[in-house]
Design a protein around this motif. Structure first.
Motif, PDB file in Angstrom:
ATOM      1  N   ASN A   1     -14.132   2.647   0.445  1.00 25.53           N
ATOM      2  CA  ASN A   1     -14.753   2.016  -0.674  1.00 25.53           C
ATOM      3  C   ASN A   1     -16.222   2.497  -0.894  1.00 25.53           C
ATOM      4  O   ASN A   1     -17.013   2.470   0.181  1.00 25.53           O
ATOM      5  CB  ASN A   1     -14.789   0.467  -0.561  1.00 25.53           C
ATOM      6  N   VAL A  45      -8.916   5.893  -4.429  1.00 28.77           N
ATOM      7  CA  VAL A  45      -7.364   5.920  -4.192  1.00 28.77           C
ATOM      8  C   VAL A  45      -6.702   7.306  -4.199  1.00 28.77           C
ATOM      9  O   VAL A  45      -5.428   7.349  -4.053  1.00 28.77           O
ATOM     10  CB  VAL A  45      -6.806   5.302  -5.605  1.00 28.77           C
ATOM     11  N   SER A  64       1.282   4.155  -3.142  1.00 31.19           N
ATOM     12  CA  SER A  64       0.849   5.620  -2.657  1.00 31.19           C
ATOM     13  C   SER A  64       2.227   6.424  -3.036  1.00 31.19           C
ATOM     14  O   SER A  64       2.160   7.508  -3.767  1.00 31.19           O
ATOM     15  CB  SER A  64       0.722   5.716  -1.312  1.00 31.19           C
ATOM     16  N   ARG A 114     -12.875   1.648  -5.013  1.00 35.41           N
ATOM     17  CA  ARG A 114     -12.128   1.782  -3.799  1.00 35.41           C
ATOM     18  C   ARG A 114     -11.467   3.477  -4.150  1.00 35.41           C
ATOM     19  O   ARG A 114     -10.792   3.606  -5.032  1.00 35.41           O
ATOM     20  CB  ARG A 114     -10.931   0.879  -3.788  1.00 35.41           C
ATOM     21  N   ARG A 165       1.964   6.514  -6.882  1.00 36.05           N
ATOM     22  CA  ARG A 165       0.936   7.656  -7.514  1.00 36.05           C
ATOM     23  C   ARG A 165       1.467   9.133  -7.183  1.00 36.05           C
ATOM     24  O   ARG A 165       1.346  10.041  -7.939  1.00 36.05           O
ATOM     25  CB  ARG A 165      -0.436   7.475  -6.775  1.00 36.05           C
ATOM     26  N   SER A 197      -6.538  -1.703 -11.129  1.00 34.49           N
ATOM     27  CA  SER A 197      -5.414  -1.019 -10.926  1.00 34.49           C
ATOM     28  C   SER A 197      -5.661   0.240 -10.412  1.00 34.49           C
ATOM     29  O   SER A 197      -6.744   0.922 -10.034  1.00 34.49           O
ATOM     30  CB  SER A 197      -4.737  -0.457 -12.066  1.00 34.49           C
ATOM     31  N   ASP A 198      -4.904   0.602  -8.947  1.00 32.68           N
ATOM     32  CA  ASP A 198      -4.934   1.785  -8.260  1.00 32.68           C
ATOM     33  C   ASP A 198      -4.055   3.030  -8.848  1.00 32.68           C
ATOM     34  O   ASP A 198      -4.035   3.989  -8.280  1.00 32.68           O
ATOM     35  CB  ASP A 198      -4.566   1.517  -6.667  1.00 32.68           C
ATOM     36  N   HIS A 199      -3.349   2.561  -9.927  1.00 33.03           N
ATOM     37  CA  HIS A 199      -2.386   3.255 -10.392  1.00 33.03           C
ATOM     38  C   HIS A 199      -2.890   4.564 -11.093  1.00 33.03           C
ATOM     39  O   HIS A 199      -3.668   4.241 -11.978  1.00 33.03           O
ATOM     40  CB  HIS A 199      -1.148   2.583 -11.036  1.00 33.03           C
ATOM     41  N   SER A 249       0.706  -1.231  -0.064  1.00 31.13           N
ATOM     42  CA  SER A 249      -0.118   0.116  -0.001  1.00 31.13           C
ATOM     43  C   SER A 249       0.647   1.209   0.150  1.00 31.13           C
ATOM     44  O   SER A 249       0.464   2.295  -0.692  1.00 31.13           O
ATOM     45  CB  SER A 249      -0.956   0.142   1.311  1.00 31.13           C
ATOM     46  N   LEU A 300     -10.540   3.328 -14.026  1.00 29.86           N
ATOM     47  CA  LEU A 300     -10.465   4.471 -13.083  1.00 29.86           C
ATOM     48  C   LEU A 300     -11.599   5.636 -13.335  1.00 29.86           C
ATOM     49  O   LEU A 300     -11.928   5.744 -14.493  1.00 29.86           O
ATOM     50  CB  LEU A 300      -9.131   5.145 -12.983  1.00 29.86           C
ATOM     51  N   ARG A 316      -8.578  -0.170   2.640  1.00 26.51           N
ATOM     52  CA  ARG A 316      -9.278  -1.162   2.089  1.00 26.51           C
ATOM     53  C   ARG A 316     -10.887  -0.963   2.377  1.00 26.51           C
ATOM     54  O   ARG A 316     -11.837  -1.126   1.737  1.00 26.51           O
ATOM     55  CB  ARG A 316      -9.042  -2.626   2.724  1.00 26.51           C
ATOM     56  N   ALA A 352     -11.022   3.168  -7.999  1.00 29.24           N
ATOM     57  CA  ALA A 352     -10.470   2.267  -8.786  1.00 29.24           C
ATOM     58  C   ALA A 352     -11.873   1.662  -9.319  1.00 29.24           C
ATOM     59  O   ALA A 352     -12.989   1.961  -8.972  1.00 29.24           O
ATOM     60  CB  ALA A 352      -9.894   1.106  -8.082  1.00 29.24           C
TER      61      ALA A 352
END
Length: 291
Positions: free
Chosen positions: A156, A134, A75, A132, A78, A105-107, A71, A260, A153, A128
């Motif tokens: 959300n 991000v 971060s 979620r 990003r 992807s959270d990117h 995680s 995204l 987590r 995401a």
């Protein structure tokens, strides 16, 4: 993963310094003061953007911390606006497996980061494909409350929408009413089903759907309808503790293959709601620690 052999200047410590030095503060939406010596981000700026302590950034750059969590790595990627290849390299330097192809992807790509920075204090957040949260900016936190205290987590929107326990909402700190709550509920569930088709092997999404299906009757009933659609817009009123009720349009923009979701809150131009919305951005998030 096995430790990554390094040559001088290529380890985790050196790469974080290199990436920090190359990113101008303006690209991250930060003001540039006169007389500033650093061309890139300062350590405290990177720490704030990544949601970690300055001391931890120092330890990473000095090589005293070598195994950040997944995680934290996400971060940092990003905050540093790394490309996908650079993000994967950062994971490997931290002795972690990069996110698999076909996974949610959270990117946030650098181009999107630059667009978000240019939006200024407009209330905007990025979610995401599984809803979620991000990333969010100061305007979002000022309007809806700062979600940083919640574990990643639990940040959300679907979890807040269809709770499985008696806990408080994690993303919104004050009451919100909607023009058509039932329609929004159906849209969120249909959007999750769409994501399940787009990312059928994603374990995080599958676990979320199982949890909501088993723990929330409303979600289970809507899931049973088989709806498939994207959640694109909403109309809601935030009952803000400082400026009073603010009615906004909520527009959801989706970014390509990663799915995204860029969520933007705006008010009717020239309206009292627009004035209130601007006021929240000026005053910042209310201090909820005071009685």
């Amino acid at each position: 993963m096995e430790p990554v052999p390094t040559t001088p200047g290529t380890g985790l410590d050196a790469m974080i310094r290199t990436w920090r030095d190359r990113l101008p503060p303006s690209a991250a939406g930060l003001p540039v003061s006169r007389g500033r010596r650093a061309a890139g981000l300062r350590r405290e700026e990177l720490a704030d953007l990544a949601g970690v302590s300055v001391d931890y950034i120092v330890r990473l750059e000095q090589g005293r911390a070598t195994t950040p969590s997944a995680s934290v790595v996400a971060s940092l990627a990003r905050a540093l606006q790394l490309s996908t290849a650079e993000r994967d390299h950062l994971y490997r330097l931290a002795r972690l497996v990069p996110p698999a192809d076909g996974a949610i992807s959270d990117h946030i790509p650098p181009g999107m980061q630059r667009v978000l920075a240019r939006l200024g204090d407009v209330a905007v957040a990025v979610f995401a494909a599984d809803w979620r949260l991000v990333w969010w900016n100061r305007g979002w936190a000022a309007l809806l409350g700062d979600p940083s205290a919640a574990p990643p987590r639990l940040r959300n929107f679907a979890r807040d929408r269809f709770p499985v326990d008696a806990g408080p909402a994690r993303l919104v700190q004050w009451p919100v009413t909607e023009a058509d709550r039932a329609a929004t509920d159906a849209a969120v569930v249909s959007d999750l089903r769409r994501a399940a088709g787009r990312f059928p092997q994603d374990s995080r999404l599958a676990a979320l759907i199982r949890e909501l299906h088993a723990g929330n009757r409303r979600f289970a009933d809507l899931w049973a309808t088989g709806g498939v659609a994207a959640h694109r817009e909403d109309h809601k009123t935030i009952h803000h503790p400082t400026v009073g009720p603010v009615t906004v349009d909520c527009d959801v923009l989706t970014d390509g293959d990663s799915e995204l979701k860029i969520v933007i809150m705006t008010a009717v131009p020239g309206s009292e709601d627009e004035t209130k919305l601007r006021l929240t951005a000026v005053t910042g998030p209310p201090d909820t620690t005071r009685g």
